[in-house]
Design an enzyme around this catalytic site. Structure first.
Site, mmCIF file in Angstrom:
data_model
loop_
_atom_site.group_PDB
_atom_site.id
_atom_site.type_symbol
_atom_site.label_atom_id
_atom_site.label_comp_id
_atom_site.label_asym_id
_atom_site.label_seq_id
_atom_site.Cartn_x
_atom_site.Cartn_y
_atom_site.Cartn_z
ATOM 1 N N ASN A 439 0.841 -1.187 0.000
ATOM 2 C CA ASN A 439 0.000 0.000 0.000
ATOM 3 C C ASN A 439 0.882 1.245 0.000
ATOM 4 O O ASN A 439 1.745 1.392 0.883
ATOM 5 C CB ASN A 439 -0.887 0.010 1.253
ATOM 6 C CG ASN A 439 -1.745 1.256 1.343
ATOM 7 O OD1 ASN A 439 -2.705 1.420 0.617
ATOM 8 N ND2 ASN A 439 -1.384 2.164 2.249
ATOM 9 N N GLU A 440 0.709 2.106 -0.977
ATOM 10 C CA GLU A 440 1.395 3.405 -1.032
ATOM 11 C C GLU A 440 2.864 3.279 -0.646
ATOM 12 O O GLU A 440 3.365 4.019 0.200
ATOM 13 C CB GLU A 440 0.709 4.402 -0.097
ATOM 14 C CG GLU A 440 -0.753 4.570 -0.386
ATOM 15 C CD GLU A 440 -1.355 5.781 0.300
ATOM 16 O OE1 GLU A 440 -0.700 6.363 1.164
ATOM 17 O OE2 GLU A 440 -2.487 6.148 -0.060
ATOM 18 N N ASN A 506 -5.346 4.873 -4.371
ATOM 19 C CA ASN A 506 -5.800 5.643 -3.214
ATOM 20 C C ASN A 506 -5.751 7.104 -3.651
ATOM 21 O O ASN A 506 -4.666 7.612 -3.976
ATOM 22 C CB ASN A 506 -4.848 5.472 -2.028
ATOM 23 C CG ASN A 506 -4.788 4.040 -1.522
ATOM 24 O OD1 ASN A 506 -5.597 3.209 -1.910
ATOM 25 N ND2 ASN A 506 -3.836 3.757 -0.644
ATOM 26 N N TYR A 512 -6.489 16.008 0.690
ATOM 27 C CA TYR A 512 -5.090 16.405 0.883
ATOM 28 C C TYR A 512 -4.625 17.402 -0.176
ATOM 29 O O TYR A 512 -3.746 18.201 0.075
ATOM 30 C CB TYR A 512 -4.175 15.185 0.870
ATOM 31 C CG TYR A 512 -4.397 14.282 2.060
ATOM 32 C CD1 TYR A 512 -4.350 14.789 3.351
ATOM 33 C CD2 TYR A 512 -4.661 12.930 1.903
ATOM 34 C CE1 TYR A 512 -4.571 13.973 4.452
ATOM 35 C CE2 TYR A 512 -4.865 12.105 3.003
ATOM 36 C CZ TYR A 512 -4.820 12.637 4.273
ATOM 37 O OH TYR A 512 -5.028 11.825 5.361
ATOM 38 N N TRP A 586 -12.546 5.261 2.448
ATOM 39 C CA TRP A 586 -11.607 5.136 3.568
ATOM 40 C C TRP A 586 -12.130 6.017 4.685
ATOM 41 O O TRP A 586 -12.099 7.220 4.541
ATOM 42 C CB TRP A 586 -10.204 5.601 3.152
ATOM 43 C CG TRP A 586 -9.212 5.389 4.257
ATOM 44 C CD1 TRP A 586 -8.803 6.303 5.172
ATOM 45 C CD2 TRP A 586 -8.538 4.169 4.568
ATOM 46 N NE1 TRP A 586 -7.907 5.750 6.036
ATOM 47 C CE2 TRP A 586 -7.729 4.432 5.700
ATOM 48 C CE3 TRP A 586 -8.549 2.869 4.041
ATOM 49 C CZ2 TRP A 586 -6.933 3.455 6.282
ATOM 50 C CZ3 TRP A 586 -7.746 1.912 4.638
ATOM 51 C CH2 TRP A 586 -6.944 2.211 5.739
ATOM 52 N N LYS A 606 -11.891 9.795 9.290
ATOM 53 C CA LYS A 606 -12.543 9.649 7.982
ATOM 54 C C LYS A 606 -13.651 8.608 8.000
ATOM 55 O O LYS A 606 -14.224 8.274 6.971
ATOM 56 C CB LYS A 606 -11.513 9.284 6.910
ATOM 57 C CG LYS A 606 -10.477 10.371 6.721
ATOM 58 C CD LYS A 606 -9.669 10.178 5.472
ATOM 59 C CE LYS A 606 -8.579 11.220 5.389
ATOM 60 N NZ LYS A 606 -7.503 11.013 6.402
#
Ligand code: GCB
Length: 913
Positions: A439-440, A506, A512, A586, A606
């Site tokens: 992930n990321e 994502n 952001y 998310w 969130k």
């Protein structure tokens, strides 16, 4: 005389007698559980959650049987020691070692049987000792492990044995997750522990702690299915055995619909594999979210005609694939993946949830109408997987390799090992369709910074990505590999989007960074750049706080209003793109997040539901869009008190009343809204199931009702909304002023725990109120608008925005006695003499040389209160006179000391103090 029965047979008899209640169970079976239920004559599974003792100090020799543990804390599992400290005002939380101990009595008639301990999850390093000797150790907090303890036990029946487990959640560069990641690594034995008692000849229990039997469907059509059953049989006897493995398939109704026998020779103290395929003797009942039917394989191991082990494993029959144009296809039909993500922790419990709590979570998700759940960012409890199978939720499960990697070989080996544990342990669950490996991964550089990674580091990441993906495909070709990519050029540079079978993004446009509407454009760009890649949105989300609202919501302001607008905007853009397989919000629940503070310390907000699982209004937006059940919800549960703002041009509260926006989420064709008993009309909800009315509300409490017809059924929802007027002309006769609370430097309304609404700031106008000079600022971390913790208060959002360089705050109040409260914090200094100012109220110095750093530390709330007599129609003027640096102000309230009869301000004034 009785003749002696073969041992396994005598066990069978005992179980039958237990069932009819003729004999009592001995202490070890007090917590009987498990899938191996009444039909299992051979193995015993006992829950070992009770009677543990806990010692925080991990430096002691906790495994020593001579150590006195009578003063240790008695507790029941699941348990974590981090339920509180991740959320308090001390930065960080305890990441260290601790001990758990328990006694285990050697059972009667153990004979040649074996005892294993099975740990469902220990975060994140475990050493298990039996009677002072190391039985096993395990790394990784999210997968199960098993150890054979037989040889370490005192063999005398009834003897006491000490089980001691040292658990360590310290940061370890070799154990994923390693980065300063965005969730709490709660330490402890936080999932169930079981004791297994098995015959020496048994289906393997410690093959990566898997069930030992692996079931998949090699061929499935609407008419037929061919089931492959593979497994591993273990022989702990000193002589080899010829055995027969009988696999029987049972239909969801319990009918026998296929079976196969396999003959096997197992060497002494060895293992043998079996593999068989069975054609289903009925038209398969296909598993899907709407029809979560489970078949069962019963596997029996016989030696000389006697059953030595029996296990059952549920599975489902379905087939699927992802298509770059058409999205997800299940059993030959398109199914849009309506998704969400889940972290496993909960308020007051940390990660130590009971099975019942895990099930509750999955039910909440299913009730929302979702059909897809990403278990971000780690393998979750067996109860989660079982519930998903039974409820019909499709799953993405992944290992916690996120944000960055360690370049060590140990990290790589641990990642691969975890992946294999996850896949083998959960292989039979029909709910799982996707395995995630990363992930990321380029969110941070190898050293934890956000700078451009070195070529050597990038190459290591890419190599690991390839290896993990290949391992997925090798271990489970029947499912799909995936990775979640964030917005970084590194992935393109290294062609990483070509690695997994499903490409997942994502994306946080409108949160952001970037505008809300850029989301769809970015997806189209990706679709064009790789038209052969099936695409999925693994994360999109915005945070909210039940105390924050705004009629002018903005990016990252944590208002409910913005979370709703963000979610609506995304759902709309997702719906417009049929090539997407689906998308997952998310996150379903607010969760522990020790580093990136939102407006509640230690919590990522969130969630569609709060940390305690109370639904936010946004939950119903998703329900209206996802569910086929009637949904009707007045989306204002988190905004029950509204401020009736006067027209900005007006200097007179006699302006037409302010119109409040009242929104309803519904999947009905038409919704009617009734305000104080009068219909304000019917509306058709829009493309994302939202209908909004602008209605004037009367001062005080209003009864709001919504109703809609679903076929012949009328569904309604109702709630009270209080409207509070706000005079512009404070001194106006007949409209006496009581109190005003201002969230200085902010456009957001903040509701405090006494239900005072701290309204948005404004600049001063004659006859009214407001600031004179000052630049609005927000506390931010890492250059983004993310907030940081403000100490000594739970009103963080009030302090997170402020005016810097403020000169004056004015209220043109009627004469009277008032209490003035000022709220401040120094957002950047901890050095004395850097920010010093005087405060004067109506020209009288009330505070001199206020040195914020001396009075309160950096980011620490400071409150001053002053009672003042306003006379001769001069109103109230608060001056901030700089001595060094610039004055700051976060909040100001003015409350009349003697309450007036009529409440005309924005609060019920007498409850103020
Ligand atoms: C992400 C991460 C997730 C974070 C989330 C956030 O992209 O994958 O772990 O919690 O963003 O809320 O920032």
């Amino acid at each position: 005389m009785f003749t002696r029965l073969p041992q396994s047979f005598s066990r069978y008899l005992t179980v039958v007698l237990l069932l009819v209640g003729l004999v009592s169970q001995h202490s070890l079976v007090a917590e009987q559980t498990g899938a191996d239920d009444i039909s299992n004559p051979t193995r015993q599974t006992t829950l070992l959650n009770s009677d543990w003792r806990f010692e925080l100090d991990g430096t002691i020799e906790g495994q020593d049987p001579n150590l006195d543990d009578s003063q240790w804390l008695p507790l029941r599992l699941p348990h974590t020691w981090n339920t509180e400290d991740s959320f308090d005002e001390d930065p960080g939380y305890r990441r260290n070692a601790s001990w758990y101990r328990r006694n285990l009595v050697t059972p009667e008639n153990l004979g040649d049987e074996h005892l294993y301990l099975r740990f469902e999850g220990v975060n994140q390093r475990a050493e298990v000792y039996v009677n002072g000797q190391l039985a096993t150790h395990h790394v990784g907090g999210y997968t199960a492990f098993v150890c054979d303890i037989t040889s370490l036990l005192n063999p005398t029946p009834g003897a006491s044995n000490l089980i001691a487990v040292r658990v360590d959640n310290s940061w370890d560069p070799d154990v994923p997750p390693i980065a300063k990641i965005n969730f709490t690594i709660y330490g402890g034995i936080y999932r169930n522990v079981h004791l297994l008692r098995v015959d020496p000849v048994h289906i393997a229990v410690n093959d990566f702690a898997s069930p030992g039997v692996f079931i998949d469907t090699l061929l499935v059509t609407r008419k037929e299915a061919c089931v492959r059953i593979r497994g591993l049989v273990e022989n702990q006897d000193a002589s080899s055995h010829d055995c027969t493995v009988i696999n029987t398939i049972l239909s969801p109704e319990g009918r026998e619909v296929g079976s196969a026998r396999t003959e096997l020779t197992i060497p002494e103290t060895g293992r043998s594999e079996f593999e068989t395929t069975v054609g289903l003797q009925e038209t398969p009942q296909l598993w899907s979210p709407d029809n979560a039917v489970l078949y069962r394989v019963k596997t029996e191991v016989l030696v000389e005609g006697i059953v030595r082990d029996l296990v059952t494993n549920d599975f489902g029959i379905r087939w699927f694939h992802f298509d770059p144009e058409q999205g997800f296809i299940l059993n030959g039909e398109h199914l849009y993946l309506k998704g969400t993500n889940r972290h496993q922790d909960r308020e007051g419990f940390g990660n130590a949830l009971t099975d019942e709590q895990h099930r509750e979570d999955l039910e909440l998700i299913k009730q929302m109408g979702a059909n897809f759940l990403r278990l971000g960012h780690y393998p979750q409890a067996p109860a989660v997987l079982d519930s998903a199978d039974k409820l019909g939720l499709l799953l993405w499960e992944e290992i916690p390799v996120l944000t960055r990697i360690s370049e060590s070989d140990a990290f790589r080996q641990n990642s691969l090992h975890m992946l294999e544990e996850m896949i083998k342990q959960h292989f039979n669950h029909p709910s799982i369709i996707v395995w995630g490996s990363m992930n990321e991964i380029f969110l941070r550089n190898g050293d934890g910074t956000r700078s451009e990674p070195s070529e050597a580091y990038s190459a290591k990441v890419s190599k690991l990505a390839h290896d993990l993906d290949a391992r997925i495909r090798q271990l489970d070709p029947g499912r799909v590999s995936t990775m979640a990519f964030h917005d970084s050029r590194q992935y393109d540079k290294l062609s990483m989007l070509d690695i997994p079978q499903l490409v997942a993004f994502n994306r946080y446009f409108g949160w952001y960074g970037g505008g809300l509407s850029s989301f769809g454009r970015e997806l189209d760009r990706q679709h064009q750049a790789g038209p052969e890649r099936p695409l999925f949105i693994s994360e999109y989300g915005a945070g909210s706080d039940r105390r924050l609202n705004s009629i002018d919501p903005q990016r990252m302001d944590f208002t409910n209003s913005y979370q709703q607008a963000f979610a609506e905007g995304h759902l709309r853009q997702i719906k417009e793109r049929p090539y997407l397989s689906g998308a997952a919000w998310w996150n379903q629940f607010d969760f522990g997040n020790p580093y990136n503070q939102d407006t509640i310390p230690g919590i990522n907000q969130k969630g569609l539901m709060y940390f305690d699982r109370t639904p936010k209004d946004t939950y119903y937006l998703f329900q209206a869009n996802f569910s086929d059940e009637p949904v009707l919800h007045i989306a204002s549960r988190d905004w029950p008190i509204r401020i009736a703002y006067p027209s900005p041009k007006s200097n007179d509260s006699a302006e037409p009343p302010f119109e409040h926006a009242i929104k309803v989420y519904s999947n009905a064709d038409s919704v009617e809204l009734v305000v104080n008993g009068t219909s304000v009309g019917s509306r058709q909800p829009d493309d994302v199931c939202a209908a909004t009315w602008k209605v004037p509300l009367q001062e005080g409490v209003n009864q709001i009702a919504a109703q809609a017809k679903f076929d012949e059924k009328i569904v309604s929802d109702e709630m009270e909304i209080e409207s509070r007027g706000m005079p512009t002309n404070l001194a106006k006769e007949g409209d006496p002023f009581d109190a005003l609370y201002v969230n200085v430097g902010s456009h957001v309304e903040f509701r405090d725990h006494k239900d005072h609404i701290w309204i948005p700031d404004q600049s001063y106008q004659s006859g009214g109120w407001g600031h004179v000079a000052g630049k609005p600022r927000e506390l931010s971390a890492e250059g983004s608008r993310k907030s940081v913790d403000v100490f000594n208060t739970d009103e963080d959002p009030l302090y997170q925005s402020f005016l810097v360089g403020i000169n004056q705050y004015r209220f043109d109040l009627p004469d009277g006695r008032y209490r003035v409260t000022l709220k401040m914090n120094d957002y950047e200094n901890s050095d004395p003499a850097t920010r010093v100012f005087d405060i004067k109220v109506n020209n009288e110095p009330v505070v001199e040389n206020l040195d914020l750093a001396m009075q309160a530390d950096k980011q620490t709330a400071l409150v001053t209160e002053h009672v003042v007599e306003v006379s001769e129609g001069k109103g109230l003027i608060v001056d901030f006179v700089p001595v060094a640096g610039e004055p700051v102000l976060s909040g100001i309230s003015v409350v009349r000391e003697t309450p007036t009869i009529k409440s005309a301000g924005v609060t019920r004034s007498e409850t103020d103090r």
